[in-house]
Design an enzyme around this catalytic site. Structure first.
Site, short mmCIF file in Angstrom:
data_model
loop_
_atom_site.label_atom_id
_atom_site.label_comp_id
_atom_site.label_asym_id
_atom_site.label_seq_id
_atom_site.Cartn_x
_atom_site.Cartn_y
_atom_site.Cartn_z
N ASN A 6 48.40 52.26 -11.54
CA ASN A 6 47.82 52.71 -10.28
C ASN A 6 46.74 53.77 -10.60
O ASN A 6 47.02 54.78 -11.23
CB ASN A 6 48.93 53.31 -9.40
CG ASN A 6 48.40 53.77 -8.06
OD1 ASN A 6 47.42 54.50 -7.99
ND2 ASN A 6 49.04 53.34 -7.00
N HIS A 9 44.72 58.19 -8.59
CA HIS A 9 44.48 59.60 -8.88
C HIS A 9 43.21 59.86 -9.66
O HIS A 9 42.77 61.02 -9.76
CB HIS A 9 45.72 60.22 -9.53
CG HIS A 9 46.85 60.28 -8.56
ND1 HIS A 9 46.71 60.86 -7.31
CD2 HIS A 9 48.10 59.76 -8.59
CE1 HIS A 9 47.84 60.72 -6.64
NE2 HIS A 9 48.70 60.05 -7.39
N HIS A 42 45.63 51.91 -3.79
CA HIS A 42 46.12 52.02 -2.41
C HIS A 42 44.95 52.41 -1.52
O HIS A 42 44.44 53.53 -1.62
CB HIS A 42 47.23 53.09 -2.37
CG HIS A 42 47.88 53.25 -1.03
ND1 HIS A 42 48.96 54.07 -0.83
CD2 HIS A 42 47.62 52.69 0.19
CE1 HIS A 42 49.33 54.02 0.45
NE2 HIS A 42 48.52 53.19 1.08
N ARG A 44 44.09 53.67 1.66
CA ARG A 44 44.77 54.31 2.79
C ARG A 44 43.88 54.29 4.03
O ARG A 44 42.66 54.31 3.92
CB ARG A 44 45.09 55.77 2.44
CG ARG A 44 46.31 55.92 1.57
CD ARG A 44 46.58 57.40 1.30
NE ARG A 44 47.89 57.56 0.73
CZ ARG A 44 49.00 57.79 1.43
NH1 ARG A 44 48.94 57.95 2.74
NH2 ARG A 44 50.16 57.90 0.84
N ARG A 48 41.63 58.68 1.74
CA ARG A 48 41.63 59.99 1.07
C ARG A 48 41.29 59.90 -0.42
O ARG A 48 40.85 60.87 -1.00
CB ARG A 48 42.95 60.70 1.27
CG ARG A 48 44.10 60.12 0.49
CD ARG A 48 45.29 61.05 0.50
NE ARG A 48 45.92 61.08 1.81
CZ ARG A 48 47.23 61.29 1.98
NH1 ARG A 48 48.01 61.49 0.92
NH2 ARG A 48 47.78 61.30 3.16
N GLU A 69 47.73 48.10 -2.49
CA GLU A 69 48.75 48.62 -1.58
C GLU A 69 48.05 48.94 -0.26
O GLU A 69 46.94 49.50 -0.26
CB GLU A 69 49.36 49.90 -2.13
CG GLU A 69 50.08 49.73 -3.45
CD GLU A 69 50.48 51.08 -4.02
OE1 GLU A 69 50.30 52.12 -3.37
OE2 GLU A 69 50.97 51.08 -5.15
N THR A 100 53.30 58.27 -0.91
CA THR A 100 54.19 57.41 -0.12
C THR A 100 55.62 57.93 -0.16
O THR A 100 56.17 58.13 -1.23
CB THR A 100 54.14 55.96 -0.68
OG1 THR A 100 52.78 55.61 -0.87
CG2 THR A 100 54.78 54.99 0.27
N GLU A 150 59.06 45.44 -4.06
CA GLU A 150 58.93 46.52 -5.05
C GLU A 150 59.96 47.57 -4.67
O GLU A 150 59.90 48.16 -3.59
CB GLU A 150 57.51 47.12 -5.03
CG GLU A 150 57.39 48.28 -6.01
CD GLU A 150 55.99 48.86 -6.11
OE1 GLU A 150 55.00 48.17 -5.79
OE2 GLU A 150 55.89 50.03 -6.52
N HIS A 190 57.23 54.17 -8.41
CA HIS A 190 57.10 55.49 -7.77
C HIS A 190 57.85 56.54 -8.59
O HIS A 190 59.06 56.42 -8.79
CB HIS A 190 57.57 55.52 -6.32
CG HIS A 190 56.73 56.48 -5.52
ND1 HIS A 190 56.89 57.83 -5.60
CD2 HIS A 190 55.68 56.28 -4.69
CE1 HIS A 190 55.99 58.42 -4.84
NE2 HIS A 190 55.23 57.50 -4.29
#
Ligand code: PXP
Length: 236
Positions: A6, A9, A42, A44, A48, A69, A100, A150, A190
């Site tokens: 992922n 970040h 992801h 969103r 963000r 996602e 999340t 998941e 996660h």
């Protein structure tokens, strides 16, 4: 076990300055080169970190596996159908959350989620539902014919005592077995890192792990390629 990295970040760091670097698209190239199975991002509702521009560039350059996602909203469905990621993972989304929090309430939203899953699958997008390792949610995911679930490993990752950690691990193991028996593909993610991933890797029903923060965090010190390679080694 396959690794999806992922890269949200990388975009978080970019958005701290609202400029055009570091670019998550460049990170995706490195992730591919380092031997990961795929790239996860992801998009969103509040944009963000990952932006629309990112997902379209990612779709162009990720030759391996792109897992997007998203929340199950009309806006996101349209984007996914236009973009055609290899997989869509439906996640719950709250504007105020830092990340999340918890899994999707599938059992209580069967009708709405069934429609979203059917639309995505009609466009040949593999679907996954991010859920708690809870039998009620797993059965509901099978009922609405999602391809994958998941399993949320956040609670396991946050445990403060060995006893609690063992309990959460057992829940994930039982959830993985139940999901596989119902014909669902199983991934997990996660809060996983270079230490707590070892016990998750032992659960043979889990096919894929999606990991972000710990890999991008380690990349600051050792570089992204090495950080990805080290995780690939740990989980294979
Ligand atoms: N899986 C899902 C569904 C997520 O929402 C996230 C966080 O974006 C991850 C996996 C990765 O979590 P982490 O960044 O804690 O590794």
């Amino acid at each position: 076990m396959r690794l999806g990295v992922n890269i949200d970040h990388v975009a978080t760091v970019r958005e701290a300055r609202k400029i055009n670097e570091p670019d998550p698209v460049a990170a995706a190239v490195m992730v591919d080169l380092a031997g990961a199975y795929g790239v996860v991002c992801h998009l969103r509702e509040d944009r963000r970190h990952i932006k629309d521009r990112d997902v379209y560039f990612l779709r162009e350059i990720v030759n391996s596996h792109l897992n997007m996602e998203m929340a199950a909203t009309g806006e996101m469905e349209k984007i996914a159908i236009d973009l055609k990621p290899d997989m869509v993972t439906l996640v719950p989304e709250k504007r105020q959350e830092v990340t999340t929090e918890g899994g999707l309430e599938v059992a209580g939203n069967v009708d709405q989620l069934r429609q979203t899953v059917a639309k995505l699958r009609k466009h040949r997008i593999v679907t996954s539902l991010f859920i708690e390792p809870d039998i009620k949610q797993i059965k509901a995911a099978a009922r609405i014919q999602s391809d994958y679930v998941e399993l949320h490993t956040g609670r396991y990752a946050n445990c403060q005592t060995e006893r609690a950690r063992k309990d959460e691990l057992e829940k994930i193991q039982a959830g993985a077995v139940a999901a596989a028996k119902l014909g669902l593909g199983v991934s997990a993610g996660h809060g996983l890192n270079y230490h707590n991933v070892q016990d998750i890797v032992k659960i043979k029903e889990i096919e894929e792990l999606n990991i972000g923060h710990s890999i991008i965090g380690r990349a600051i010190f050792v570089g992204l390629e090495r950080a990805v390679r080290e995780m690939v080694e740990l989980i294979k």
